[in-house]
Structures are given as C-alpha cells and as structure tokens.
Design an enzyme around this catalytic site. Structure first.
Site, PDB file in Angstrom:
ATOM      1  CB  CYS A   1       0.596  -2.592   4.721  1.00 11.00           C
ATOM      2  SG  CYS A   1       0.278  -3.604   6.171  1.00 11.00           S
TER       3      CYS A   1
ATOM      4  CG  HIS B   1       9.884 -24.583  11.417  1.00  8.43           C
ATOM      5  ND1 HIS B   1       9.844 -24.491  12.796  1.00  8.43           N
ATOM      6  CD2 HIS B   1      11.110 -25.092  11.118  1.00  8.43           C
ATOM      7  CE1 HIS B   1      10.988 -24.928  13.297  1.00  8.43           C
ATOM      8  NE2 HIS B   1      11.775 -25.279  12.302  1.00  8.43           N
TER       9      HIS B   1
ATOM     10  CG  ASP C   1      -0.354   0.176   2.533  1.00 10.42           C
ATOM     11  OD1 ASP C   1       0.890   0.290   2.621  1.00 10.42           O
ATOM     12  OD2 ASP C   1      -1.102   0.234   3.534  1.00 10.42           O
TER      13      ASP C   1
ATOM     14  CB  THR D   1       1.746  -2.891  11.069  1.00 10.85           C
ATOM     15  OG1 THR D   1       0.515  -3.299  10.425  1.00 10.85           O
ATOM     16  CG2 THR D   1       1.537  -1.571  11.792  1.00 10.85           C
TER      17      THR D   1
ATOM     18  CG  HIS E   1       8.553 -28.506   9.888  1.00  8.93           C
ATOM     19  ND1 HIS E   1       8.107 -27.963  11.072  1.00  8.93           N
ATOM     20  CD2 HIS E   1       9.873 -28.764  10.061  1.00  8.93           C
ATOM     21  CE1 HIS E   1       9.121 -27.878  11.919  1.00  8.93           C
ATOM     22  NE2 HIS E   1      10.203 -28.363  11.330  1.00  8.93           N
TER      23      HIS E   1
HETATM   24  C1  RB5 Z   1      -2.172   2.577   6.457  1.00  8.44           C
HETATM   25  O1  RB5 Z   1      -2.195   3.815   7.116  1.00  8.44           O
HETATM   26  C2  RB5 Z   1      -1.968   1.451   7.470  1.00  8.44           C
HETATM   27  O2  RB5 Z   1      -3.093   1.283   8.237  1.00  8.44           O
HETATM   28  C3  RB5 Z   1      -1.594   0.183   6.755  1.00  8.44           C
HETATM   29  O3  RB5 Z   1      -0.452   0.402   5.995  1.00  8.44           O
HETATM   30  C4  RB5 Z   1      -1.279  -1.026   7.614  1.00  8.44           C
HETATM   31  O4  RB5 Z   1      -0.366  -0.713   8.617  1.00  8.44           O
HETATM   32  C5  RB5 Z   1      -2.415  -1.799   8.107  1.00  8.44           C
HETATM   33  O5  RB5 Z   1      -2.279  -2.871   8.697  1.00  8.44           O
END
Ligand code: RB5
Length: 145
Positions: A66, A99, A11, A68, A134
C-alpha cells in the site's frame, strides 16, 4: 525454501509497484497469483489484506503493498496464520524470514524506491527461516503456517 505459490496484492497506491514486482517474480520462475487491485481507482487496503489471508495456505507466500505498507500489514496480521512483516530495506526483508519466518512481505510504494523494492523481494524469497531459538519464539506467536 519450498514455495508453492506467491500471492501479491495492493491497493491503488501500490498498483504500479505491484506490476513491477509481479514481473520480477515471474522472471525468477515463481508461480505468481495477482489478487488485485487491477487498476488505480481508489480502494480500501483491508480488502486486499483479507483476500491475501483467505488465499494463503501451507507453503504459499505473499507480498502486500500500500502507500506506506502500514495499513495493509496491520490488516493482514489480524489473521493468525499470517506473519506479515513490514520491511523497508534488504536487511529487514532478510531478517523477517530468518528470525520471524514471515510468510508475507509488506512494503510501502510511497516510501521506498523501485530498486530497493526489487532487492527486498530477492532477499526475502532467497532466505530460509533459521529455526533454533527462533522456532520457539515464532510458535509463541500462534497460528498455523
Ligand atoms: C491510501 O491513500 C493510503 O492511505 C494507503 O495506501 C496506506 O498507505 C495506508 O496505510
């Protein structure tokens, strides 16, 4: 490890890290296909997980990014043939292959540094699935590779 192609998608939050990883993978000689996003305009991470799932087949692998890594990995794992591992360091990236036979590596651009991300990519794509006990566990996850 036979790798026919590596798809990569992110993203807006992962856009810069995606560019860096694309360059790294190409330098390592992989056939890389960038599924977007192609600029920093705000987008929705499930759309890029969906693109990954639609494209991924057989001996193909993926990288999803993304902010996180959480949202995009949740979305990707709604598809049975995707085994997407959200990793944070070299150890988790290596074990996701060894694994779990993960076919997609997810990471968070806002939670890890560029150097760690590069090391994770190298570890993930250099590590074979260990098989053995596994294999039985991965089969229980269902889905086709
Ligand atoms: C975008 O702002 C953020 O929410 C997205 O990149 C991600 O971290 C969501 O899990």
């Amino acid at each position: 490890m036979k790798i026919d192609k590596i798809f990569i998608a992110s993203d807006h939050a992962g856009f810069d890290l995606k560019a860096q990883i694309c360059g790294l993978l190409k330098n390592e000689g992989f056939d890389v296909c960038d599924l977007g996003t192609h600029n920093k305009d705000s987008v929705d991470y499930p759309d890029f997980a969906e693109l990954m799932a639609q494209n991924l087949r057989g001996n193909e692998y993926g990288v999803l990014i993304c902010g996180t890594g959480i949202g995009i990995s949740i979305a990707a794992n709604r598809h049975a043939h995707v085994r997407c591992a959200l990793c944070h360091d070299v150890t988790t990236a290596k074990l996701a292959r060894e694994h779990n036979d993960a076919n997609v590596l997810a990471m968070g651009a806002r939670t890890i540094g560029d150097a760690v991300a590069a090391d994770m990519i190298k570890a993930f794509f250099a590590t074979e699935f260990a098989g053995g006990r596994h294999e039985r566990r991965v089969k229980k996850l269902g889905g086709e590779k």
